[in-house]
Design an enzyme around this catalytic site. Structure first.
Site, PDB file in Angstrom:
ATOM      1  N   ARG A 130       3.236  -7.719 -11.950  1.00 25.28           N
ATOM      2  CA  ARG A 130       2.114  -6.825 -11.620  1.00 25.28           C
ATOM      3  C   ARG A 130       2.944  -5.564 -11.409  1.00 25.28           C
ATOM      4  O   ARG A 130       2.367  -4.284 -11.704  1.00 25.28           O
ATOM      5  CB  ARG A 130       2.397  -7.306  -9.783  1.00 25.28           C
ATOM      6  CG  ARG A 130       1.321  -6.443  -8.811  1.00 25.28           C
ATOM      7  CD  ARG A 130       1.178  -7.003  -7.890  1.00 25.28           C
ATOM      8  NE  ARG A 130       2.534  -7.142  -6.880  1.00 25.28           N
ATOM      9  CZ  ARG A 130       2.136  -7.297  -5.831  1.00 25.28           C
ATOM     10  NH1 ARG A 130       2.294  -8.420  -5.289  1.00 25.28           N
ATOM     11  NH2 ARG A 130       3.757  -7.373  -4.674  1.00 25.28           N
ATOM     12  N   LYS A 138       0.737  -0.906  -7.256  1.00 25.05           N
ATOM     13  CA  LYS A 138       1.754  -0.485  -5.819  1.00 25.05           C
ATOM     14  C   LYS A 138       2.042   0.729  -5.835  1.00 25.05           C
ATOM     15  O   LYS A 138       3.231   0.974  -7.006  1.00 25.05           O
ATOM     16  CB  LYS A 138       2.924  -1.893  -5.704  1.00 25.05           C
ATOM     17  CG  LYS A 138       3.794  -2.590  -4.337  1.00 25.05           C
ATOM     18  CD  LYS A 138       3.395  -3.563  -4.245  1.00 25.05           C
ATOM     19  CE  LYS A 138       4.758  -3.611  -3.464  1.00 25.05           C
ATOM     20  NZ  LYS A 138       3.854  -3.429  -1.989  1.00 25.05           N
ATOM     21  N   GLU A 195      -6.968  -5.130   3.965  1.00 24.59           N
ATOM     22  CA  GLU A 195      -5.985  -4.853   4.159  1.00 24.59           C
ATOM     23  C   GLU A 195      -5.561  -4.134   4.872  1.00 24.59           C
ATOM     24  O   GLU A 195      -6.320  -3.585   6.033  1.00 24.59           O
ATOM     25  CB  GLU A 195      -5.252  -5.439   2.598  1.00 24.59           C
ATOM     26  CG  GLU A 195      -5.421  -4.394   2.230  1.00 24.59           C
ATOM     27  CD  GLU A 195      -3.956  -4.589   0.340  1.00 24.59           C
ATOM     28  OE1 GLU A 195      -2.776  -5.416   1.025  1.00 24.59           O
ATOM     29  OE2 GLU A 195      -4.456  -3.979  -0.319  1.00 24.59           O
TER      30      GLU A 195
HETATM   31  N1  PLP Z   1      -0.462  -5.729   0.771  1.00 20.01           N
HETATM   32  C1  PLP Z   1      -0.231  -4.182   0.623  1.00 20.01           C
HETATM   33  C2  PLP Z   1      -0.710  -3.473   0.259  1.00 20.01           C
HETATM   34  C3  PLP Z   1       1.333  -4.608   0.242  1.00 20.01           C
HETATM   35  O1  PLP Z   1       1.867  -3.260   0.340  1.00 20.01           O
HETATM   36  C4  PLP Z   1       2.482  -5.597  -0.140  1.00 20.01           C
HETATM   37  C5  PLP Z   1       3.535  -6.128   0.153  1.00 20.01           C
HETATM   38  O2  PLP Z   1       3.789  -6.443  -1.464  1.00 20.01           O
HETATM   39  C6  PLP Z   1       1.245  -6.663  -0.144  1.00 20.01           C
HETATM   40  C7  PLP Z   1       0.003  -7.025   0.598  1.00 20.01           C
HETATM   41  C8  PLP Z   1       1.580  -8.505  -0.126  1.00 20.01           C
HETATM   42  O3  PLP Z   1       1.722  -8.962  -1.216  1.00 20.01           O
HETATM   43  P1  PLP Z   1       3.199  -9.384  -1.652  1.00 20.01           P
HETATM   44  O4  PLP Z   1       2.269 -10.685  -1.136  1.00 20.01           O
HETATM   45  O5  PLP Z   1       3.588  -9.639  -3.407  1.00 20.01           O
HETATM   46  O6  PLP Z   1       4.868  -8.792  -1.881  1.00 20.01           O
HETATM   47  C1  COI Z   2       6.595  -6.312   0.144  1.00 22.13           C
HETATM   48  O1  COI Z   2       5.839  -7.024   1.138  1.00 22.13           O
HETATM   49  O2  COI Z   2       7.723  -6.487   0.127  1.00 22.13           O
HETATM   50  C2  COI Z   2       6.280  -4.637   1.115  1.00 22.13           C
HETATM   51  O3  COI Z   2       6.338  -4.198   0.006  1.00 22.13           O
HETATM   52  C3  COI Z   2       5.049  -4.384   2.042  1.00 22.13           C
HETATM   53  C4  COI Z   2       5.423  -3.394   2.855  1.00 22.13           C
HETATM   54  C5  COI Z   2       7.805  -3.016   3.207  1.00 22.13           C
HETATM   55  C6  COI Z   2       5.682  -1.758   2.237  1.00 22.13           C
END
Ligand code: PLP
Ligand code: COI
Length: 340
Positions: A81, A183, A219
């Site tokens: 990602r 991200k 989200e």
């Molecule tokens: N959505 C956003 C905007 C995020 O910052 C995160 C955190 O990483 C997620 C969703 C969840 O993603 P993940 O499950 O890969 O941590």
């Molecule tokens: C995560 O869940 O790792 C995130 O990046 C979400 C938040 C702390 C920005």
């Protein structure tokens, strides 16, 4: 020897640890990279990251398993990602294998900061990349730094697994064809004002709707939505401007393969939200955080699972996911990467 930290009272904060991984990109290539002890970065005032926000990050966790190993959860997906993010931000991809090796190096070097099994806490890893050379005309940097630091953390939302209250935001998180699916640090910069507004009004987070029509669920600032229907299906919003959460993608598999649920990844009209039986947020930091209510401009949607406890289906999903991550339940091939 574990550090002397009160693990069970940790929140989601920064505690400086001993080692971080650093790798610099110069003359069109990544240098060797390695562990360093200095937590500070000194850069020129005109560095691209300061002027034009050329920065991106990732988040993943390391845990102790029941049988005493230290593991991480699907780090290859974070690496991939981040490479996708870099392509959109004109940054050089950090090679996937090198990323996973660097994750292991940081966890191993800071093993004393991995919270003991059973404390509910974990070691959060924060890989990130910034454009480091000076630019004043709007253009990408040519020199970059990739780093991974780590910090022990507890629950992201105060109160742990007690349901949180959200509000529907009047701000947009991401534009169609914008940067919502990557991200980039800039996505979070734009969320700072809306989240403080939400906090000032007593809400834990915002529910963002699609920017074009404001009729579909996207989200929150830092997690994807999962919903459970009254007939026990898992529904999760699909949109090109949502970050593809690794937790959400994993939960879709857990729901289907471990719990025998039907899973729908599709557009979710906001009008459908009051019909769901349960609602939660999912992400690395959030794990699964139950949502008790959503305030839509003064009109409160309260889910049947209520404001006090996580609903029964989310509880099952939570326990199965945590069980897989902690080595108590057999994981699908490749999900658990052992550090030591
Ligand atoms: N959505 C956003 C905007 C995020 O910052 C995160 C955190 O990483 C997620 C969703 C969840 O993603 P993940 O499950 O890969 O941590
Ligand atoms: C995560 O869940 O790792 C995130 O990046 C979400 C938040 C702390 C920005």
């Amino acid at each position: 020897m574990s550090k002397n930290i009160d693990w069970s009272s940790l929140g989601f904060g920064y505690i400086q640890t001993d080692y971080r991984y650093v790798c610099r990109y110069r003359d069109g290539q990544w240098e060797e990279g390695g562990l360093e002890t200095d937590a500070n970065i000194t850069l020129n005032e005109c560095a691209c990251v300061f002027q034009y926000c050329q920065a991106c990050f990732e988040g993943l966790k390391a845990y102790y398993t029941k049988d005493g190993r230290i593991v991480t959860f699907r780090p290859d997906l974070n690496a991939q990602r981040m490479a996708d993010t870099c392509a959109r931000l004109e940054m050089p991809a950090f090679p996937v294998e090198k990323f996973v090796e660097a994750v292991k190096m940081v966890v191993e070097a800071n093993a004393d900061y991995v919270p003991p099994y059973g404390t509910g806490a974990s070691l959060y890893l924060r890989p990130f990349m910034i454009g480091t050379n000076s630019v004043i005309g709007v253009k990408p940097a040519v020199e970059f730094e990739f780093r991974i630091f780590c910090t022990p953390v507890g629950p992201y939302f105060k109160g742990g697994v007690k349901p949180i209250a959200l509000k529907v935001s009047d701000f947009d998180r991401a534009a169609p064809h914008g940067t919502g699916s990557i991200k980039a640090g800039l996505n979070y910069a734009m969320s700072l004002h809306p989240i403080m507004e939400a906090h000032r009004e007593g809400f834990a987070e915002n529910m963002y709707l699609d920017a074009a029509t404001r009729t579909k669920v996207e989200e929150t600032g830092g997690a994807n939505f999962i919903f459970v229907t009254k007939d026990n299906k898992l529904v999760t919003p699909k949109s090109d401007s949502i970050l593809p959460s690794i937790t959400r993608r994993s939960l879709m598999i857990v729901a289907e393969k471990y719990l025998g649920m039907e899973v729908e990844h599709r557009e979710v009209p906001f009008a459908e939200v009051p019909d769901f039986a349960e609602c939660g947020l999912c992400g690395t930091a959030a794990v699964i955080s139950p949502v008790g209510s959503i305030n839509d401009h003064g009109k409160e949607i309260v889910f049947p699972s209520g404001k006090e406890e996580m609903g029964p289906v989310l509880t099952k999903l939570y326990n199965t996911l945590r069980g897989i991550q902690m080595g108590e339940i057999e994981a699908p091939e490749g999900w658990i990467v052992t550090v030591k």
